[in-house]
Motif scaffolding. Sequence first.
Motif, PDB file in Angstrom:
ATOM      1  N   GLN B  10       1.118  -1.051  -0.163  1.00 34.39           N
ATOM      2  CA  GLN B  10       0.238  -0.238   0.074  1.00 34.39           C
ATOM      3  C   GLN B  10       1.111   1.481  -0.081  1.00 34.39           C
ATOM      4  O   GLN B  10       1.763   1.592   0.816  1.00 34.39           O
ATOM      5  N   GLY B  11       0.496   2.226  -1.200  1.00 34.72           N
ATOM      6  CA  GLY B  11       1.751   3.238  -1.219  1.00 34.72           C
ATOM      7  C   GLY B  11       1.104   4.483  -0.137  1.00 34.72           C
ATOM      8  O   GLY B  11      -0.208   4.289   0.027  1.00 34.72           O
ATOM      9  N   TYR B  12       1.495   5.526  -0.538  1.00 31.05           N
ATOM     10  CA  TYR B  12       0.898   6.466   0.424  1.00 31.05           C
ATOM     11  C   TYR B  12      -0.177   6.151   1.294  1.00 31.05           C
ATOM     12  O   TYR B  12      -0.658   6.486   2.053  1.00 31.05           O
ATOM     13  N   THR B  14      -0.913   6.157   5.499  1.00 32.42           N
ATOM     14  CA  THR B  14      -1.266   7.366   6.527  1.00 32.42           C
ATOM     15  C   THR B  14      -1.085   7.122   8.167  1.00 32.42           C
ATOM     16  O   THR B  14      -0.790   7.635   8.940  1.00 32.42           O
ATOM     17  N   LYS B  15      -1.406   5.105   7.697  1.00 33.57           N
ATOM     18  CA  LYS B  15      -2.180   5.065   9.051  1.00 33.57           C
ATOM     19  C   LYS B  15      -0.709   4.354  10.216  1.00 33.57           C
ATOM     20  O   LYS B  15      -1.962   3.879  10.979  1.00 33.57           O
ATOM     21  N   GLY B  17       2.229   4.734  10.978  1.00 34.25           N
ATOM     22  CA  GLY B  17       3.705   5.547  11.144  1.00 34.25           C
ATOM     23  C   GLY B  17       3.864   6.672  10.779  1.00 34.25           C
ATOM     24  O   GLY B  17       2.745   7.368   9.576  1.00 34.25           O
ATOM     25  N   PRO B  18       5.089   6.858  11.272  1.00 33.03           N
ATOM     26  CA  PRO B  18       4.973   8.820  10.419  1.00 33.03           C
ATOM     27  C   PRO B  18       4.966   9.211   9.392  1.00 33.03           C
ATOM     28  O   PRO B  18       5.685   8.160   8.454  1.00 33.03           O
ATOM     29  N   GLY B  19       5.162   9.982   8.664  1.00 35.31           N
ATOM     30  CA  GLY B  19       4.937  10.313   6.787  1.00 35.31           C
ATOM     31  C   GLY B  19       4.251   9.274   6.489  1.00 35.31           C
ATOM     32  O   GLY B  19       3.434   8.929   6.580  1.00 35.31           O
ATOM     33  N   ILE B  20       4.611   9.541   4.791  1.00 36.34           N
ATOM     34  CA  ILE B  20       4.026   9.256   3.911  1.00 36.34           C
ATOM     35  C   ILE B  20       4.669   7.947   4.004  1.00 36.34           C
ATOM     36  O   ILE B  20       6.047   7.932   3.972  1.00 36.34           O
ATOM     37  N   GLN B  74      11.797  -2.607  -5.693  1.00 34.08           N
ATOM     38  CA  GLN B  74      10.125  -2.112  -4.759  1.00 34.08           C
ATOM     39  C   GLN B  74      10.078  -0.829  -4.204  1.00 34.08           C
ATOM     40  O   GLN B  74       9.060   0.543  -4.571  1.00 34.08           O
ATOM     41  N   ARG B  77      11.081   2.960  -5.143  1.00 29.91           N
ATOM     42  CA  ARG B  77      10.915   3.981  -5.414  1.00 29.91           C
ATOM     43  C   ARG B  77      10.502   4.263  -5.261  1.00 29.91           C
ATOM     44  O   ARG B  77      10.335   5.452  -5.057  1.00 29.91           O
ATOM     45  N   ASP B  78       9.531   4.901  -3.595  1.00 25.47           N
ATOM     46  CA  ASP B  78       9.530   6.200  -2.877  1.00 25.47           C
ATOM     47  C   ASP B  78      10.340   6.682  -2.515  1.00 25.47           C
ATOM     48  O   ASP B  78      10.259   7.527  -1.323  1.00 25.47           O
ATOM     49  N   ILE B  80      12.103   9.121  -2.374  1.00 20.56           N
ATOM     50  CA  ILE B  80      11.533  10.839  -2.086  1.00 20.56           C
ATOM     51  C   ILE B  80      11.040  11.008  -1.375  1.00 20.56           C
ATOM     52  O   ILE B  80      10.497  12.048  -0.633  1.00 20.56           O
ATOM     53  N   PHE B  81       9.490  10.238  -1.599  1.00 28.78           N
ATOM     54  CA  PHE B  81       8.271  10.455  -0.548  1.00 28.78           C
ATOM     55  C   PHE B  81       8.847  10.594   0.692  1.00 28.78           C
ATOM     56  O   PHE B  81       8.082  11.539   1.911  1.00 28.78           O
TER      57      PHE B  81
END
Lengths: 806, 263
Positions: B10-12, B14-15, B17-20, B74, B77-78, B80-81
């Motif tokens: 699951q990307g982005y 929010t529930k 832990g901290p941050g994206i 995999q 890849r996120d 930077i987010f």
Amino acid sequence: MMRYLEFEPQNDEIDLERIERLHLRMQKREASICSERAKFYTESFQTTEGEPYILRKAKAFAHTLRNMTVYIEPDSLIFGNQASRNFAAPVFPEYSIDWVVKELDEFEHRSGDVFRITEDVKEDIRKIAPYWHGHTHEDEVLRNTPEPVFLAEKQKVIHRGGISMSGDGHIVPKHEMLLERGFRAISLEAKENLKRNDLTEENREFYESVVIVLEAALDYIKRFSAVAYNLAQNTADFKRKEELLTMGRMAEHLMEGPAQSYWEACETVYLVHVLQMIESNGHSFCYGRYDQYMYPYYRHDIDTGVLTREKALEITTHMFLMNSSHNKVRPYGHTKFSQGYPLYSNLMIGGYRPDGTDGSNELSALCIEAMNLTAMAEPNFSMRYNKDTPTDLLRLAAKLIRTGCGMPSMFNDDVAAKGIEDLGIPHEDALDYCAIGCVETGVGGKYGHRATGMTYLNWGKILELVLDNGMDTVSGIQMISVNGNEGSEVTYSSYEELWNAWKKLLKFYSDLAVECDAVCDRSLAVYDADPFASCLIDNCMELGKTLKNGGCQYDVISQSNIGPSVLGNSLEAIKKLIFEEQKISWEELRQAMASNWEGENGQAIRELCTAVPKFGNDIDEVDQIVKEIFESYLELLPEYKTERTGKGPAVSRYTMSTSNITSYVPNGLDVGATPDGRLAGSPLNEGCSPTQGTDRSGPTAVIRSVAKLPNDRVAAGQLLNMRFSPGTLAGEENLEKFAGFLRASQRMGIYHNQFNVADSRILRDAQKHPENYTDLIVRVAGYCAQFVSLMPETQDAIIARTENVL
Amino acid sequence: MTEGLISTIQGYSTKDGPGIRSTVFLIGCNLRCAWCSNPELMLEGEKDMVFDLNGVKHSEHVGTRISANQLAEQLARDKIFYEESGGGVTFSGGEPALQAEFVKETSGLLNEMGISCALDTAGNVPYEVLEDLSTEMDLFLFDIKAYDESIHKRCTGVSNQRILSNVKRLAEQGNSLIIRLVVVPGYNDDRDDLKNRLLFVKSLGESVKRVDVLPYHSLGTGKYQRLGLHYPLASDLKVTEECLEDIRSMAEDLGITIHIESA
């Protein structure tokens, strides 16, 4: 009750109740048609027969400004009106008239963008129509449009867009110059120039026109003085009386010299906006970098104590709100492409200064607060950002986005500026770019008309033609054949053959679209001659010619291409299912598509097609195809010349844009089922966004996919629209995460990103009970609109965008 | 190279832990919580979920074997987010600690790339497993489903002795913890037990960075049908506002700040 995002007023110099009243009046306003401009233009034109067209337009503009109704909106600190009533749309008979007459009785009965019209106004229009019939911009375009363009239109590949029957718009005046000098000085400059003996006829006509329009503009402004004094006399309220007296004094001298205060400067840029929209019925007359050119006035007034932050916020909010009082009426056919009464009056904040340092300031934040209080679809509020954008400002922007109004839309400085610089525009100017439409960008005060949307090309339809050997099976028209044979039979034995067919047809229709652009452009040079708008942009005054004749410093135009993701997903499906895995045959796919996936077989094949990777999920194989599609069009551009090449501009170029307003909806109606599993008639994808509902891997994957596209070469604007559920942005922590998302998107190399924050439940309820949702503003494409003013199909398309519930 | 069995990423997120964050759901669990909303992750192995959509049968395969390398690539890849939001990767499930070797290898690779990792665990494994994983984890999201052993057994099928002792030891070792307290009406919402859970959390001290209360939701109902399973709970179960208010005030009395997730 209105609330600030973060602003904490220290005094009562901002009257929220009054803002609320103004807001409510704008929210409940009714669109109507006003015939005043049409009548005055006709009167004037009848007395100037035989004179050069630009002078005729200048005189008609002047005649209108001196005679039209002027009024001051109750409560407002800002004056200037475009038509005789709030939200009335003037008629521009010199651009086109036949459709107006034809639709007179239909304006009130549209399914979206309804206009009230009285019998008197209908009568006015009918009376003047014969004078214009056959002598408009539209007639000129139709006379000169080559047959193949009409055929391509019948095939629904090409759509000529607004510019074939209205003005061009899409410009930003050189505000800093006009605020420093005023109209009077520019008029005097034109008069001085008229004394030169090296002038061509074109130069002389231009300077004469400039004098005429500026003198009239000054008179128009002065007319508000009397209105204000009159109102002051009849106002009991002490505060309002004082304001009206101040406005009256302001109107007496405004633009006779430099702007004297923040209020005056704000009033001036607003008036310029109104005047541009009386001169021409183009749209996207934009404010440019408001927080940059207004900051010196703001700073000065604050530092000298003549202005408080509270008052500045009030003035700014009033100005923003007054933008909802303007209107434009389009033929119903065009309305489908641009719903929600949009004017696309972009106003931008933030971003680098020409020297590369971040220019955002106190006024940038104040503008965000003002837009929050405005809560209307106009101005189209945008923000530039970069790695040096202050965290506080980005958080404030995120808070405004979270309110669900869809604004600001966010432009990535690094990518947008690079795109412009790579066109051959100097670095400092590129860094000074701004939005000049929805997502179109250009250099304020230096770009000529129109970054994009000359002609619309339906890539979904071209795909259909590729599969049918160039034959449009609906109209029966075949303009080009892939295999040299007549008829729709064609077989591709490899993906490469298919790809080459795409390139062949893309070039064929893009060439045609460029021809179509040129026909419109040549006609606009006459019928959209705009001395008022031109004299405020470099280098028209120096060269003595209008923007359309080559007066602008930079002449960058583009078409609008619709459906790259649908196309890419479709090619990927064919490549995989037919050529690589041989799971289905051409015949099976075509049959399933022809039946719109009906029957057991059709459904089974659709399931296979749907399961193939889709753009927007960070899957390289399909993302690569979409990228190649962009490149296949970019490759064509160096060949294309604008009408002004070599006639004055330092740069004359074609570039690319995916700013396609709501056209992805009606364009979709013209396209049958596509190999990506899309149903016949459903919308194409919007801008460079993934096809609605096919991005299943979350918003970070969308960004990763879009980041693979050649975004910095789509120099006229690359539109990405995303949707978040309100819950995803609720609370401080989620807001911080979202701000992080914005920063990361910027680093990843996205061009632009805009957001809808409304959940599907609310949108569906708004469809059922529009009366309860007049305040619901949504992102349509590169602009915002009242949700309830949109057509049902467009409302559905917005609901269908993947909602990121996280 | 170790392979693991996961369902989705699951990307982005929010529930968790901290941050994206990106949350990886691993398959397999050694608890059998009556309310489990991810039954496809609870049961071992790959499986197919079958369902009807407008009269047409569809089938969805659950379970992908993936190497630690591939998974790390995999997830990275996120990066930077994660960087821009102070986020990272959360291993969840199922019970990720049951695939400890795979999780350790993956998180090790992520750590080398500068990506922060968290483990979302029910903690029913030998302490050594958690201790070993803790070297790669910046954070544990630790579920405490009941304090009383018999309640715990009734709800999850297992004793909580080891679980409670594990979380205590993790806390003593200075690991950062987010404690999650799921509340299911009629199962583990006994007032005394809730209070004991809170008291226990308080005893864990400074290591606890945050306490989340997760009121039961029925989002998993459809998955049971798709797996051909009987949904064990009544479909209209809902934690009452009064109950949540009660938890809030008990926590306040104990000086614990809690975050109540909206269902």
